[in-house]
Scaffold this active site. Structure first.
Site, PDB file in Angstrom:
ATOM      1  N   SER A 130       0.875  -1.178   0.000  1.00  0.00           N
ATOM      2  CA  SER A 130       0.000   0.000   0.000  1.00  0.00           C
ATOM      3  C   SER A 130       0.908   1.222   0.000  1.00  0.00           C
ATOM      4  O   SER A 130       2.098   1.112   0.356  1.00  0.00           O
ATOM      5  CB  SER A 130      -0.847  -0.010   1.287  1.00  0.00           C
ATOM      6  OG  SER A 130      -1.410   1.258   1.544  1.00  0.00           O
ATOM      7  N   TYR A 143      -2.176  -1.615  10.481  1.00  0.00           N
ATOM      8  CA  TYR A 143      -2.084  -1.726   9.009  1.00  0.00           C
ATOM      9  C   TYR A 143      -0.766  -1.131   8.521  1.00  0.00           C
ATOM     10  O   TYR A 143      -0.034  -1.753   7.736  1.00  0.00           O
ATOM     11  CB  TYR A 143      -3.278  -0.985   8.395  1.00  0.00           C
ATOM     12  CG  TYR A 143      -3.413  -1.131   6.896  1.00  0.00           C
ATOM     13  CD1 TYR A 143      -4.084  -2.209   6.336  1.00  0.00           C
ATOM     14  CD2 TYR A 143      -2.904  -0.161   6.035  1.00  0.00           C
ATOM     15  CE1 TYR A 143      -4.229  -2.333   4.955  1.00  0.00           C
ATOM     16  CE2 TYR A 143      -3.038  -0.272   4.661  1.00  0.00           C
ATOM     17  CZ  TYR A 143      -3.708  -1.367   4.124  1.00  0.00           C
ATOM     18  OH  TYR A 143      -3.836  -1.475   2.764  1.00  0.00           O
TER      19      TYR A 143
HETATM   20  N1  NAD Z   1      -8.582  -1.524  -1.820  1.00  0.00           N
HETATM   21  C1  NAD Z   1      -7.602  -0.630  -1.768  1.00  0.00           C
HETATM   22  O1  NAD Z   1      -7.805   0.549  -2.015  1.00  0.00           O
HETATM   23  C2  NAD Z   1      -6.214  -1.054  -1.392  1.00  0.00           C
HETATM   24  C3  NAD Z   1      -5.190  -0.095  -1.468  1.00  0.00           C
HETATM   25  C4  NAD Z   1      -3.897  -0.473  -1.115  1.00  0.00           C
HETATM   26  C5  NAD Z   1      -3.645  -1.757  -0.705  1.00  0.00           C
HETATM   27  N2  NAD Z   1      -4.662  -2.669  -0.655  1.00  0.00           N
HETATM   28  C6  NAD Z   1      -4.348  -4.018  -0.215  1.00  0.00           C
HETATM   29  O2  NAD Z   1      -4.762  -4.934  -1.200  1.00  0.00           O
HETATM   30  C7  NAD Z   1      -5.134  -6.159  -0.573  1.00  0.00           C
HETATM   31  C8  NAD Z   1      -6.512  -6.596  -1.066  1.00  0.00           C
HETATM   32  O3  NAD Z   1      -7.441  -5.593  -0.763  1.00  0.00           O
HETATM   33  P1  NAD Z   1      -8.915  -5.581  -1.388  1.00  0.00           P
HETATM   34  O4  NAD Z   1      -9.311  -4.163  -1.408  1.00  0.00           O
HETATM   35  O5  NAD Z   1      -8.968  -6.386  -2.616  1.00  0.00           O
HETATM   36  O6  NAD Z   1      -9.722  -6.299  -0.197  1.00  0.00           O
HETATM   37  P2  NAD Z   1     -11.078  -7.151  -0.197  1.00  0.00           P
HETATM   38  O7  NAD Z   1     -11.650  -6.953   1.155  1.00  0.00           O
HETATM   39  O8  NAD Z   1     -11.927  -6.848  -1.380  1.00  0.00           O
HETATM   40  O9  NAD Z   1     -10.538  -8.648  -0.332  1.00  0.00           O
HETATM   41  C9  NAD Z   1      -9.710  -9.186   0.659  1.00  0.00           C
HETATM   42  C10 NAD Z   1      -9.866 -10.694   0.652  1.00  0.00           C
HETATM   43  O10 NAD Z   1      -9.012 -11.204   1.681  1.00  0.00           O
HETATM   44  C11 NAD Z   1      -9.715 -12.194   2.376  1.00  0.00           C
HETATM   45  N3  NAD Z   1      -9.232 -12.315   3.744  1.00  0.00           N
HETATM   46  C12 NAD Z   1      -9.382 -11.415   4.747  1.00  0.00           C
HETATM   47  N4  NAD Z   1      -8.882 -11.908   5.886  1.00  0.00           N
HETATM   48  C13 NAD Z   1      -8.406 -13.136   5.604  1.00  0.00           C
HETATM   49  C14 NAD Z   1      -7.827 -14.151   6.386  1.00  0.00           C
HETATM   50  N5  NAD Z   1      -7.654 -14.003   7.714  1.00  0.00           N
HETATM   51  N6  NAD Z   1      -7.443 -15.297   5.780  1.00  0.00           N
HETATM   52  C15 NAD Z   1      -7.643 -15.485   4.451  1.00  0.00           C
HETATM   53  N7  NAD Z   1      -8.242 -14.559   3.669  1.00  0.00           N
HETATM   54  C16 NAD Z   1      -8.621 -13.402   4.243  1.00  0.00           C
HETATM   55  C17 NAD Z   1     -11.171 -11.738   2.361  1.00  0.00           C
HETATM   56  O11 NAD Z   1     -12.081 -12.798   2.615  1.00  0.00           O
HETATM   57  C18 NAD Z   1     -11.292 -11.145   0.956  1.00  0.00           C
HETATM   58  O12 NAD Z   1     -11.713 -12.128   0.029  1.00  0.00           O
HETATM   59  C19 NAD Z   1      -5.044  -5.920   0.937  1.00  0.00           C
HETATM   60  O13 NAD Z   1      -3.817  -6.385   1.436  1.00  0.00           O
HETATM   61  C20 NAD Z   1      -5.092  -4.411   1.038  1.00  0.00           C
HETATM   62  O14 NAD Z   1      -4.441  -3.941   2.188  1.00  0.00           O
HETATM   63  C21 NAD Z   1      -5.948  -2.345  -0.983  1.00  0.00           C
END
Ligand code: NAD
Length: 248
Positions: A130, A143
């Protein structure tokens, strides 16, 4: 391009992880769709001809057990969760949970996967961190700490894996159009006494040059490139996809 390779994508049931799983499958990889949400993992796996692996990454002994039966050539550490609280009020159990899911589990996965990668002389790690992997933020102590930690873990994998054909890189996005982003906008709105739309416009996109949420497929395209033969010397990096956020 990735025919014959096995790709493990964590958090592949939703958002960025689902896009990565789809893109890697389209590139020819056999994808292990790891998620805590069984239904989501099954749905994505069925759609891309992959295999669902249901594991709670917060349960580290389950991670070890699952990894004993998996042989990934590619690991995409993507699963992530958020908890919002000021540091002096941050629940210790939430701090531990976030660090387990986002830092300890990637360590356990890498520790299990590396010996086989070393033996075959090829491996790829891509960590979805991130912009908070290099910058702090209020109310996000766990985080921010976890994402900074993964940036360091990735550099160590890159240095130790270099002579074995193993690369490790981070992709550091700003706000991506996923369910997590919309949920956080709603939670932040409640804390700030405003609307989710206002949080998205003023807080989430306030610092970006391009005032739009990023498409998850854009992250997945870079993941696929980092696993391709043309990225053989790209290692130890952290590549932002942030709409110009860090340029400001
Ligand atoms: N969405 C954003 O804007 C953004 C920005 C920067 C970084 N990120 C990072 O990208 C990654 C994905 O984010 P996203 O927005 O696609 O999230 P999301 O919530 O859409 O998907 C996350 C997935 O991870 C799974 N998950 C959560 N906890 C878990 C666990 N304990 N064991 C196994 N699976 C688990 C959830 O069930 C879900 O399917 C994350 O690491 C997030 O920090 C996201």
């Amino acid at each position: 391009m990735l025919e014959g390779r096995v790709a493990l994508v964590t958090g592949a049931g939703s958002g960025i992880g689902a896009s990565c799983a789809r893109a890697l499958a389209e590139a020819g990889a056999n994808v292990l769709v790891l998620d805590v949400n069984e239904q989501a993992a099954d749905t994505v796996a069925a759609a891309i001809g992959g295999r669902a692996v249901v594991v709670d990454l917060a349960d580290l002994s389950s991670v070890d057990t699952a990894m004993a039966g998996l042989e990934p050539d590619i690991v995409v550490n993507n699963a992530g969760v958020q908890h919002l609280a000021l540091l002096h009020e941050f629940p210790p159990e939430q701090f531990t949970r976030l660090l387990d899911v986002m830092l300890q589990a990637p360590f356990r996965i890498a520790r299990a996967a590396l010996p086989r990668m070393y033996a075959q002389g090829w491996g790829r790690f891509v960590h979805i961190t991130s912009i908070r992997g290099t910058r702090g933020d209020q109310r996000k102590a766990a985080y921010v700490a976890a994402k900074h930690g993964v940036e360091g873990l990735s550099k160590t994998i890159a240095l130790e894996g270099a002579t074995y054909g193993v690369t490790s890189n981070c992709i550091s996005p700003a706000w991506v159009d996923t369910p997590l982003t919309h949920e956080l906008a709603t939670r932040q709105a409640a804390i700030r006494g405003t609307t989710a739309e206002a949080v998205m416009r003023d807080v989430m996109l306030g610092g970006a040059a391009i005032k739009e949420l990023i498409d998850a497929d854009e992250i997945a395209a870079l993941v696929t490139h980092l696993c391709s033969p043309s990225a053989r010397h790209t290692t130890g990096t952290s590549i932002p996809i942030d709409g110009g956020w860090l340029a400001g």
